[in-house]
Scaffold this motif. Structure first.
Motif, PDB file in Angstrom:
ATOM      1  N   UNK A  37       0.655  -1.713   0.125  1.00  0.00           N
ATOM      2  CA  UNK A  37       0.094  -0.213  -0.388  1.00  0.00           C
ATOM      3  C   UNK A  37       1.052   1.248  -0.446  1.00  0.00           C
ATOM      4  N   UNK A  38       0.571   1.830  -1.022  1.00  0.00           N
ATOM      5  CA  UNK A  38       1.442   3.109  -1.060  1.00  0.00           C
ATOM      6  C   UNK A  38       1.390   3.784   0.123  1.00  0.00           C
ATOM      7  N   UNK A  39       0.246   3.994   0.420  1.00  0.00           N
ATOM      8  CA  UNK A  39      -0.182   4.983   1.895  1.00  0.00           C
ATOM      9  C   UNK A  39       0.500   4.504   2.969  1.00  0.00           C
ATOM     10  N   UNK A  40       0.705   3.282   3.129  1.00  0.00           N
ATOM     11  CA  UNK A  40       1.294   2.756   4.439  1.00  0.00           C
ATOM     12  C   UNK A  40       2.019   1.500   4.084  1.00  0.00           C
ATOM     13  N   UNK A  41       2.936   1.485   3.507  1.00  0.00           N
ATOM     14  CA  UNK A  41       3.953   0.592   3.024  1.00  0.00           C
ATOM     15  C   UNK A  41       4.513  -0.958   3.952  1.00  0.00           C
ATOM     16  N   UNK A  42       3.971  -0.820   4.984  1.00  0.00           N
ATOM     17  CA  UNK A  42       3.460  -1.691   6.306  1.00  0.00           C
ATOM     18  C   UNK A  42       2.448  -2.930   5.945  1.00  0.00           C
ATOM     19  N   UNK A  43       1.823  -2.817   5.111  1.00  0.00           N
ATOM     20  CA  UNK A  43       0.631  -3.546   4.298  1.00  0.00           C
ATOM     21  C   UNK A  43       0.726  -3.915   2.939  1.00  0.00           C
ATOM     22  N   UNK A  44       0.618  -5.365   2.573  1.00  0.00           N
ATOM     23  CA  UNK A  44       0.392  -5.915   1.983  1.00  0.00           C
ATOM     24  C   UNK A  44      -0.151  -5.472   0.367  1.00  0.00           C
ATOM     25  N   UNK A 102       9.495   2.512  -7.962  1.00  0.00           N
ATOM     26  CA  UNK A 102      10.520   2.983  -7.743  1.00  0.00           C
ATOM     27  C   UNK A 102      11.382   4.017  -6.441  1.00  0.00           C
ATOM     28  N   UNK A 103       9.961   4.792  -5.784  1.00  0.00           N
ATOM     29  CA  UNK A 103      10.594   6.108  -4.815  1.00  0.00           C
ATOM     30  C   UNK A 103      10.241   4.913  -3.460  1.00  0.00           C
ATOM     31  N   UNK A 104      10.046   4.187  -3.067  1.00  0.00           N
ATOM     32  CA  UNK A 104       9.830   2.807  -1.927  1.00  0.00           C
ATOM     33  C   UNK A 104      11.094   2.280  -2.125  1.00  0.00           C
ATOM     34  N   UNK A 105      11.934   1.867  -3.332  1.00  0.00           N
ATOM     35  CA  UNK A 105      12.834   0.732  -3.272  1.00  0.00           C
ATOM     36  C   UNK A 105      13.571   0.728  -2.471  1.00  0.00           C
ATOM     37  N   UNK A 106      14.508   2.050  -2.304  1.00  0.00           N
ATOM     38  CA  UNK A 106      14.783   3.175  -1.067  1.00  0.00           C
ATOM     39  C   UNK A 106      15.106   1.956   0.187  1.00  0.00           C
ATOM     40  N   UNK A 107      13.291   1.960   0.378  1.00  0.00           N
ATOM     41  CA  UNK A 107      13.281   1.082   2.067  1.00  0.00           C
ATOM     42  C   UNK A 107      12.580  -0.790   1.975  1.00  0.00           C
ATOM     43  N   UNK A 108      13.427  -0.531   0.473  1.00  0.00           N
ATOM     44  CA  UNK A 108      13.385  -2.053   0.730  1.00  0.00           C
ATOM     45  C   UNK A 108      12.962  -3.219   1.421  1.00  0.00           C
ATOM     46  N   UNK A 109      14.253  -2.999   2.581  1.00  0.00           N
ATOM     47  CA  UNK A 109      14.416  -3.682   3.485  1.00  0.00           C
ATOM     48  C   UNK A 109      13.426  -3.779   4.674  1.00  0.00           C
ATOM     49  N   UNK A 110      13.205  -1.795   5.213  1.00  0.00           N
ATOM     50  CA  UNK A 110      12.473  -1.906   6.655  1.00  0.00           C
ATOM     51  C   UNK A 110      11.245  -2.609   5.460  1.00  0.00           C
ATOM     52  N   UNK A 111      10.743  -2.380   4.533  1.00  0.00           N
ATOM     53  CA  UNK A 111       9.061  -2.876   3.797  1.00  0.00           C
ATOM     54  C   UNK A 111       9.454  -3.997   4.242  1.00  0.00           C
TER      55      UNK A 111
END
Length: 119
Positions: A37-44, A102-111
């Protein structure tokens, strides 16, 4: 108007096991994209479609551009068919991996660490 198909079914979920079971085993759809979820990346954010990964057809959602409409508490998404889920994933690998814009890729590990396993 003749309905020729559907774009996709998109689902935010915290209960990944039952969600995937219902849409793939009960409804017979194919899991064609796994993201967050692009508004809440802790959810698929799962996308289900046909066996070919097809969809029919203004927010840029990476795989398509969408217009949203809310009526009686239900959010409707109207999306373009392009560029499609095969923008960065071969057809044979659809639904096999977590894809991020792309804008979330730098947070991949945390996500990935914040998400439950879907297997």
């Amino acid at each position: 108007m003749k309905l020729l198909g559907h774009h996709h079914i998109s689902m935010y979920t915290k209960d990944v096991t039952n969600n995937k079971h219902f849409y793939t085993e009960i409804l017979g759809l194919r899991l064609i994209e796994i993201s967050v979820n692009q508004d809440n990346p802790s959810m698929y954010h799962f996308f289900y479609g046909d066996e070919e990964g097809n969809h029919t057809g203004i927010i840029d959602r990476y795989f398509f551009k969408s217009v949203y409409y809310r009526h009686n508490g239900i959010m409707y998404e109207f999306a373009t068919p392009e560029p499609g889920f095969m923008r960065d994933t071969p057809k044979t690998q659809l639904g096999q991996q977590l894809n991020l814009p792309d804008f979330l890729e730098s947070n991949r590990e945390a996500i990935m660490n914040s998400l439950k396993s879907i297997n």
